[in-house]
Design a protein around this motif. Structure first.
Motif, PDB file in Angstrom:
ATOM      1  N   UNK A  22      -1.013   1.905 -14.033  1.00  0.00           N
ATOM      2  CA  UNK A  22      -2.179   0.925 -14.920  1.00  0.00           C
ATOM      3  C   UNK A  22      -3.175   1.850 -15.340  1.00  0.00           C
ATOM      4  N   UNK A  23      -3.865   2.688 -14.391  1.00  0.00           N
ATOM      5  CA  UNK A  23      -4.764   3.505 -15.025  1.00  0.00           C
ATOM      6  C   UNK A  23      -4.599   4.228 -16.052  1.00  0.00           C
ATOM      7  N   UNK A  24      -3.262   4.910 -16.205  1.00  0.00           N
ATOM      8  CA  UNK A  24      -2.863   5.765 -17.329  1.00  0.00           C
ATOM      9  C   UNK A  24      -2.745   4.802 -18.398  1.00  0.00           C
ATOM     10  N   UNK A  25      -2.283   3.631 -18.499  1.00  0.00           N
ATOM     11  CA  UNK A  25      -2.136   2.656 -19.383  1.00  0.00           C
ATOM     12  C   UNK A  25      -3.476   2.331 -19.958  1.00  0.00           C
ATOM     13  N   UNK A  26      -4.418   1.980 -19.150  1.00  0.00           N
ATOM     14  CA  UNK A  26      -5.901   1.891 -19.732  1.00  0.00           C
ATOM     15  C   UNK A  26      -6.395   2.885 -20.425  1.00  0.00           C
ATOM     16  N   UNK A  85      -6.223  -1.864  -0.924  1.00  0.00           N
ATOM     17  CA  UNK A  85      -6.033  -1.865  -2.203  1.00  0.00           C
ATOM     18  C   UNK A  85      -7.138  -1.268  -3.055  1.00  0.00           C
ATOM     19  N   UNK A  86      -8.222  -1.932  -2.502  1.00  0.00           N
ATOM     20  CA  UNK A  86      -9.635  -1.264  -3.459  1.00  0.00           C
ATOM     21  C   UNK A  86      -9.796   0.069  -3.159  1.00  0.00           C
ATOM     22  N   UNK A  87      -9.314   0.746  -2.139  1.00  0.00           N
ATOM     23  CA  UNK A  87      -9.538   2.211  -1.997  1.00  0.00           C
ATOM     24  C   UNK A  87      -8.653   2.958  -2.761  1.00  0.00           C
ATOM     25  N   UNK A  88      -7.473   2.471  -3.075  1.00  0.00           N
ATOM     26  CA  UNK A  88      -6.387   3.193  -3.885  1.00  0.00           C
ATOM     27  C   UNK A  88      -6.922   2.956  -5.167  1.00  0.00           C
ATOM     28  N   UNK A  89      -7.363   1.973  -5.613  1.00  0.00           N
ATOM     29  CA  UNK A  89      -7.491   1.684  -6.932  1.00  0.00           C
ATOM     30  C   UNK A  89      -8.779   2.176  -7.526  1.00  0.00           C
ATOM     31  N   UNK A  90      -9.870   2.268  -6.458  1.00  0.00           N
ATOM     32  CA  UNK A  90     -11.046   3.078  -6.956  1.00  0.00           C
ATOM     33  C   UNK A  90     -10.933   4.416  -7.080  1.00  0.00           C
ATOM     34  N   UNK A  92       0.765  -1.248   0.057  1.00  0.00           N
ATOM     35  CA  UNK A  92       0.001  -0.133   0.001  1.00  0.00           C
ATOM     36  C   UNK A  92       1.021   1.406  -0.161  1.00  0.00           C
ATOM     37  N   UNK A  93       1.959   1.382   0.985  1.00  0.00           N
ATOM     38  CA  UNK A  93       2.756   2.602   1.229  1.00  0.00           C
ATOM     39  C   UNK A  93       3.648   2.906  -0.089  1.00  0.00           C
ATOM     40  N   UNK A  94       4.480   1.824  -0.441  1.00  0.00           N
ATOM     41  CA  UNK A  94       5.430   1.861  -1.431  1.00  0.00           C
ATOM     42  C   UNK A  94       5.110   1.530  -2.809  1.00  0.00           C
ATOM     43  N   UNK A  95       3.994   0.747  -3.225  1.00  0.00           N
ATOM     44  CA  UNK A  95       3.932   0.292  -4.601  1.00  0.00           C
ATOM     45  C   UNK A  95       2.486   0.731  -5.180  1.00  0.00           C
ATOM     46  N   UNK A  96       1.305   0.789  -4.079  1.00  0.00           N
ATOM     47  CA  UNK A  96       0.177   0.686  -4.697  1.00  0.00           C
ATOM     48  C   UNK A  96      -0.002   1.899  -5.609  1.00  0.00           C
ATOM     49  N   UNK A  97       0.084   3.022  -4.974  1.00  0.00           N
ATOM     50  CA  UNK A  97      -0.314   4.322  -5.910  1.00  0.00           C
ATOM     51  C   UNK A  97       0.420   4.363  -7.163  1.00  0.00           C
ATOM     52  N   UNK A  98       1.809   4.315  -6.979  1.00  0.00           N
ATOM     53  CA  UNK A  98       2.667   4.350  -8.326  1.00  0.00           C
ATOM     54  C   UNK A  98       1.992   3.377  -9.543  1.00  0.00           C
TER      55      UNK A  98
END
Length: 319
Positions: free
Chosen positions: A223-227, A275-280, A212-218
C-alpha cells in the motif's frame, strides 16, 4: 464498470397459477436443478432464471416464511450454485450468478437466514473460485459481492469467514489482492472491505493476530509503495506541465492522493494498536523519510534514489 444492475425479477417457471413466493415453488425449482446438473447451451438460460427465482424466494422467505430456508438447507441447494460455477459455463453464467448472489446477500436482514446461507462453507468456495478477472463485468460483480459480505461481518458472522483452525480468511486475503487495481471503484471497494475487517478484528484476538502476522506487513508495504508511486506520478505531472495544460489530470491525481490519506486515517482511527504500529512504521520509514524528507534535502538532479520536487514535497508534508 459499476453500472446499474439489470432487472432480474420475473421469468417465472411452470404454470402461471403457481405462487412464485412459496415453499412449493422452491421445491419445484429444486426439481429443475436436479434435472439440469450439467450446464449446456440449451439449459443455461433456464438455470440462470432458476437461480434468480430461488434468490427471490429466499429474500421473500427471510421476511415471511422461514420454512424456505429450512428446505434450502435440507436439500443443500447452495451446492448447485457452486457446481454450476465450477463447470466453466461461460462469462454470462458467471456474471448472472455473481449478480444474483450479491442481490441475495444485500437483501437478507435476519441473522438466522444469513447463518443458513453461510453454513457449509460454500460462500468461501465461491470467494476463492478462479474467475476471469480480466473481464471488467465479472471483476465488478465479484468485488461488489465481497464488499456486500464484508458489510455483514460482526462478532457472530465472522466465524463463517475466518477459520481459526486452518488460519484462513479468504474474504480478506482475496480482496487485498486488488489493492492496486487500475479501476478506482475496485480499489475503493477493497478499502471498504479491509476497514470492515479491521473493525471486527478488535473483538477477535485470533483474527487480529492472523491479520498482523500473516498479512499486515505485506499489505501495508504494498500500500505504501503504491502511494509512493502515485506521488511520483503526481510530481511528474507537475514538473512536465509548465503550460498548465493537464489541470484535469493533476486534479485527479491530487484527489486520489487525498483518498489515500483518508483511507490511512480511517485505519488509524479504528485504534488497533498492532495495525497502527505496522502502518506508521511503513509510512515513516518507506515513504515520509526516504521520499518526502529526502527530497527536501537533496534537490540536485543526480543520484539513483527517487525524488520529488520541493513544492510537491512541502505540499505533501503539509497534508
Amino acid at each position: 464498470m459499476f453500472g446499474r444492475s439489470r432487472s432480474w425479477v420475473g421469468g417465472g417457471h411452470g404454470k402461471s397459477s403457481r405462487n412464485i413466493h412459496s415453499l412449493d415453488h422452491l421445491k419445484y425449482l429444486y426439481h429443475v436443478l436436479t434435472k439440469n446438473t450439467t450446464v449446456t447451451e440449451q439449459n443455461r438460460n433456464l438455470l440462470v432464471e432458476t437461480i434468480r427465482s430461488i434468490t427471490e424466494i429466499l429474500i421473500w422467505g427471510d421476511q415471511n416464511d422461514s420454512s424456505v430456508f429450512d428446505f434450502f438447507l435440507e436439500k443443500n441447494m447452495f451446492v448447485f450454485f457452486l457446481n454450476i460455477l465450477r463447470q466453466k459455463s461461460g462469462r454470462y453464467v458467471c456474471v448472472q450468478l455473481l449478480q444474483t448472489l450479491n442481490i441475495l446477500f444485500e437483501n437478507i436482514s435476519h441473522e438466522t437466514s444469513l447463518y443458513y446461507l453461510l453454513s457449509n462453507n460454500y460462500v468461501n468456495s465461491i470467494i476463492v473460485h478462479k474467475f476471469d478477472f480480466s473481464d471488467e463485468e465479472i471483476m465488478a460483480y465479484y468485488i461488489s459481492f465481497l464488499k456486500t459480505l464484508s458489510l455483514k461481518l460482526n462478532n457472530h458472522t465472522v466465524h463463517f469467514f475466518y477459520n481459526e483452525h486452518t488460519n484462513d480468511f479468504a474474504l480478506y486475503t482475496e480482496a487485498i489482492k486488488f489493492f492496486n487495481h487500475p479501476e478506482s471503484m475496485v480499489r475503493i471497494a477493497v478499502r471498504t472491505i479491509t476497514l470492515n475487517v479491521y473493525k471486527v478484528s478488535l473483538d477477535n484476538q485470533a483474527m487480529l493476530h492472523y491479520i498482523r502476522d500473516k498479512t499486515a506487513v505485506p499489505y501495508f508495504s504494498n500500500l505504501v509503495w503504491f502511494i509512493g508511486s502515485h506521488v511520483i506520478e503526481l510530481d511528474n505531472c507537475v514538473q512536465t506541465d509548465e503550460e498548465h495544460r493537464n489541470r484535469g489530470k493533476l486534479s485527479d491525481l491530487v484527489a486520489e492522493h487525498l483518498d489515500h490519506l483518508h483511507y490511512l486515517n480511517d485505519i488509524l482511527i479504528i485504534n488497533c494498536e498492532f495495525l497502527n504500529d505496522v502502518l506508521t512504521d511503513h509510512l515513516l520509514n518507506r515513504l515520509f523519510l526516504p521520499l518526502y524528507v529526502y527530497s527536501l534535502e537533496n534537490q540536485d538532479k543526480g543520484g539513483e534514489r527517487p525524488k520529488i520536487s520541493l513544492p510537491v514535497s512541502l505540499y505533501l508534508l503539509s497534508q
